[in-house]
Design an enzyme around this catalytic site. Sequence first.
Site, PDB file in Angstrom:
ATOM      1  N   GLY A  69       2.929  -7.343  -5.724  1.00 32.50           N
ATOM      2  CA  GLY A  69       1.970  -6.408  -5.149  1.00 32.50           C
ATOM      3  C   GLY A  69       0.599  -7.030  -4.898  1.00 32.50           C
ATOM      4  O   GLY A  69      -0.035  -6.786  -3.865  1.00 32.50           O
ATOM      5  N   THR A  70       0.149  -7.856  -5.817  1.00 34.75           N
ATOM      6  CA  THR A  70      -1.194  -8.435  -5.693  1.00 34.75           C
ATOM      7  C   THR A  70      -1.281  -9.310  -4.442  1.00 34.75           C
ATOM      8  O   THR A  70      -2.232  -9.196  -3.662  1.00 34.75           O
ATOM      9  CB  THR A  70      -1.525  -9.261  -6.955  1.00 34.75           C
ATOM     10  OG1 THR A  70      -1.441  -8.384  -8.090  1.00 34.75           O
ATOM     11  CG2 THR A  70      -2.915  -9.870  -6.886  1.00 34.75           C
ATOM     12  N   ASN A 144      -1.595   4.481  -9.676  1.00 31.04           N
ATOM     13  CA  ASN A 144      -0.878   3.881 -10.808  1.00 31.04           C
ATOM     14  C   ASN A 144      -1.304   4.448 -12.147  1.00 31.04           C
ATOM     15  O   ASN A 144      -0.579   4.358 -13.119  1.00 31.04           O
ATOM     16  CB  ASN A 144      -1.062   2.360 -10.815  1.00 31.04           C
ATOM     17  CG  ASN A 144      -2.510   1.948 -10.767  1.00 31.04           C
ATOM     18  OD1 ASN A 144      -3.222   2.288  -9.814  1.00 31.04           O
ATOM     19  ND2 ASN A 144      -2.959   1.232 -11.764  1.00 31.04           N
ATOM     20  N   GLN A 172       3.544   1.671  -6.696  1.00 27.97           N
ATOM     21  CA  GLN A 172       4.100   2.651  -7.642  1.00 27.97           C
ATOM     22  C   GLN A 172       5.069   3.624  -6.976  1.00 27.97           C
ATOM     23  O   GLN A 172       5.774   4.364  -7.669  1.00 27.97           O
ATOM     24  CB  GLN A 172       2.953   3.447  -8.301  1.00 27.97           C
ATOM     25  CG  GLN A 172       2.056   2.614  -9.187  1.00 27.97           C
ATOM     26  CD  GLN A 172       2.717   2.195 -10.499  1.00 27.97           C
ATOM     27  OE1 GLN A 172       3.670   2.819 -10.969  1.00 27.97           O
ATOM     28  NE2 GLN A 172       2.203   1.144 -11.106  1.00 27.97           N
ATOM     29  N   SER A 192       6.229  -3.979  -4.970  1.00 28.83           N
ATOM     30  CA  SER A 192       6.435  -4.973  -6.024  1.00 28.83           C
ATOM     31  C   SER A 192       7.751  -4.699  -6.750  1.00 28.83           C
ATOM     32  O   SER A 192       8.043  -3.544  -7.074  1.00 28.83           O
ATOM     33  CB  SER A 192       5.264  -4.888  -7.004  1.00 28.83           C
ATOM     34  OG  SER A 192       5.485  -5.751  -8.096  1.00 28.83           O
ATOM     35  N   HIS A 194       8.837  -5.362  -9.822  1.00 27.04           N
ATOM     36  CA  HIS A 194       8.965  -5.006 -11.243  1.00 27.04           C
ATOM     37  C   HIS A 194       8.660  -3.552 -11.563  1.00 27.04           C
ATOM     38  O   HIS A 194       8.712  -3.136 -12.721  1.00 27.04           O
ATOM     39  CB  HIS A 194       8.155  -5.958 -12.126  1.00 27.04           C
ATOM     40  CG  HIS A 194       6.672  -5.836 -12.066  1.00 27.04           C
ATOM     41  ND1 HIS A 194       5.935  -5.312 -13.111  1.00 27.04           N
ATOM     42  CD2 HIS A 194       5.779  -6.183 -11.126  1.00 27.04           C
ATOM     43  CE1 HIS A 194       4.648  -5.368 -12.802  1.00 27.04           C
ATOM     44  NE2 HIS A 194       4.530  -5.892 -11.597  1.00 27.04           N
ATOM     45  N   THR A 230       9.049 -22.124  -0.582  1.00 25.43           N
ATOM     46  CA  THR A 230      10.494 -21.945  -0.739  1.00 25.43           C
ATOM     47  C   THR A 230      10.768 -20.572  -1.337  1.00 25.43           C
ATOM     48  O   THR A 230      10.130 -20.165  -2.306  1.00 25.43           O
ATOM     49  CB  THR A 230      11.063 -23.055  -1.662  1.00 25.43           C
ATOM     50  OG1 THR A 230      10.743 -24.307  -1.056  1.00 25.43           O
ATOM     51  CG2 THR A 230      12.563 -22.929  -1.825  1.00 25.43           C
ATOM     52  N   CYS A 318      -3.092  -3.478 -16.312  1.00 25.06           N
ATOM     53  CA  CYS A 318      -3.864  -4.616 -15.828  1.00 25.06           C
ATOM     54  C   CYS A 318      -5.299  -4.590 -16.316  1.00 25.06           C
ATOM     55  O   CYS A 318      -5.966  -5.606 -16.337  1.00 25.06           O
ATOM     56  CB  CYS A 318      -3.868  -4.647 -14.310  1.00 25.06           C
ATOM     57  SG  CYS A 318      -2.240  -4.368 -13.630  1.00 25.06           S
TER      58      CYS A 318
HETATM   59  N1  PLP Z   1      -0.929  -2.114  -7.002  1.00 23.85           N
HETATM   60  C1  PLP Z   1      -0.581  -1.172  -7.888  1.00 23.85           C
HETATM   61  C2  PLP Z   1      -0.810   0.265  -7.554  1.00 23.85           C
HETATM   62  C3  PLP Z   1      -0.028  -1.524  -9.121  1.00 23.85           C
HETATM   63  O1  PLP Z   1       0.295  -0.593 -10.009  1.00 23.85           O
HETATM   64  C4  PLP Z   1       0.164  -2.900  -9.411  1.00 23.85           C
HETATM   65  C5  PLP Z   1       0.681  -3.351 -10.725  1.00 23.85           C
HETATM   66  O2  PLP Z   1       0.478  -2.723 -11.738  1.00 23.85           O
HETATM   67  C6  PLP Z   1      -0.195  -3.846  -8.428  1.00 23.85           C
HETATM   68  C7  PLP Z   1      -0.737  -3.418  -7.248  1.00 23.85           C
HETATM   69  C8  PLP Z   1       0.007  -5.314  -8.667  1.00 23.85           C
HETATM   70  O3  PLP Z   1       1.354  -5.649  -8.469  1.00 23.85           O
HETATM   71  P1  PLP Z   1       1.945  -7.009  -9.088  1.00 23.85           P
HETATM   72  O4  PLP Z   1       1.976  -6.808 -10.556  1.00 23.85           O
HETATM   73  O5  PLP Z   1       3.318  -7.121  -8.494  1.00 23.85           O
HETATM   74  O6  PLP Z   1       1.064  -8.088  -8.627  1.00 23.85           O
END
Ligand code: PLP
Length: 374
Positions: A69-70, A144, A172, A192, A194, A230, A318
């Site tokens: 996601g980031t 989130n 989310q 994302s 996970h 890759t 986070c």
């Molecule tokens: N955006 C939201 C709303 C999230 O909840 C998260 C992770 O908690 C992210 C972005 C970041 O995703 P990633 O952990 O895959 O970098």
Amino acid sequence: MIYLDNAATTKVNQDVLEAMLPYFSLQFANPSASHHFGLEAKKAVEKAREYCAELIGADPSEIIFTSGGTESDNTAIFNVPENRHIISSMAEHHAVLNPCKKIEELGRCVTALSPGENGDVSASAIESALEEDTALVSVMTANNEIGTITDIKSIGILCRSRNILLHTDAVQAFGHIPIDVNDMKIDLLSASGHKLGAPKGVGLLYVRKGVRISPYLYGGGQEQGLRSGTLNVPSIVGLGEAARLSRLHMSERSGAETELRDYLISRVLSEISGARLNGSRESRLPGNAHFTIPGVNGAEIMEILSGNEIYISTGSACSSSNSRPSHVLTAIGMSAAEARSSIRVTLNYENTREEIDIFIQKLKEYVEALRDLQ
Ligand code: PLP
């Protein structure tokens, strides 16, 4: 253990894990290699791309695999041309807020809207903030921390009518609630792995056909030249399988989560005096419950429960390492003290009512003991 922190991350689903395993060993080829072995790996990647696309009504060619996601959020935000304006919200994840801060330093103009009391922003609030040179609107599909689902479709209709790109951080929401990028008029979407039973470190950016974005990473030209490196084949296969399973089982999974969430919410609100639910009551992620319990310390509750192998969160994983109150909670008008008295409980379809009962029992014991002391 009782795991109630599924917004932070989810366990890799067993079927997902099994789908991934051959790509670590037997089928370890580089999907860019043009021999037969490589083509087999490429086939698996393209199947995963199809599954991810199907989940959001996209075309497979519109899916760019990323590290999560980031990276997807950063790619979308850094795409805003110099001297142009971007609108976002103060309740976004830091993966959007911080790149916005950075591009502001680099000369773009950023408007971070104050969200409403539920944490979302409306199309009319965005409309009032539009400037002549607005190039991008970036608002999350679902928050989130407090779980509120944004009315993305209304925002999409507005943006499309003004020729402004809409990016949504759907990390989310992807796999948890229905998303149709065409119906909702989304141009860029981050997801994302996970958060839906696939591994950490893999994700995607949906880029609507015809939308031009600049690469964030340069190198061998993989992913249509938009994301070199890759490909992480096992994780991409995992993300694809998780997307396929989410599409197949979304209604039963979200039905189970919603039922459990509503049971949890009604018990907490009726049995813990003063407890309040944060975020929208109706427009809410199926697995999210977020409470403020005045007079208690969220971090302390988390620690005590953790000692009993019950895992919840104080806000967003986070940012829980810093002691500042959650930016989402302060953005919706909470005082720092109220924000610190908050907990997030996020469920998964595999959680049970018995687990919720144990959690509530422990929570009540803690709150009652604390109040006896006061
Ligand atoms: N955006 C939201 C709303 C999230 O909840 C998260 C992770 O908690 C992210 C972005 C970041 O995703 P990633 O952990 O895959 O970098």
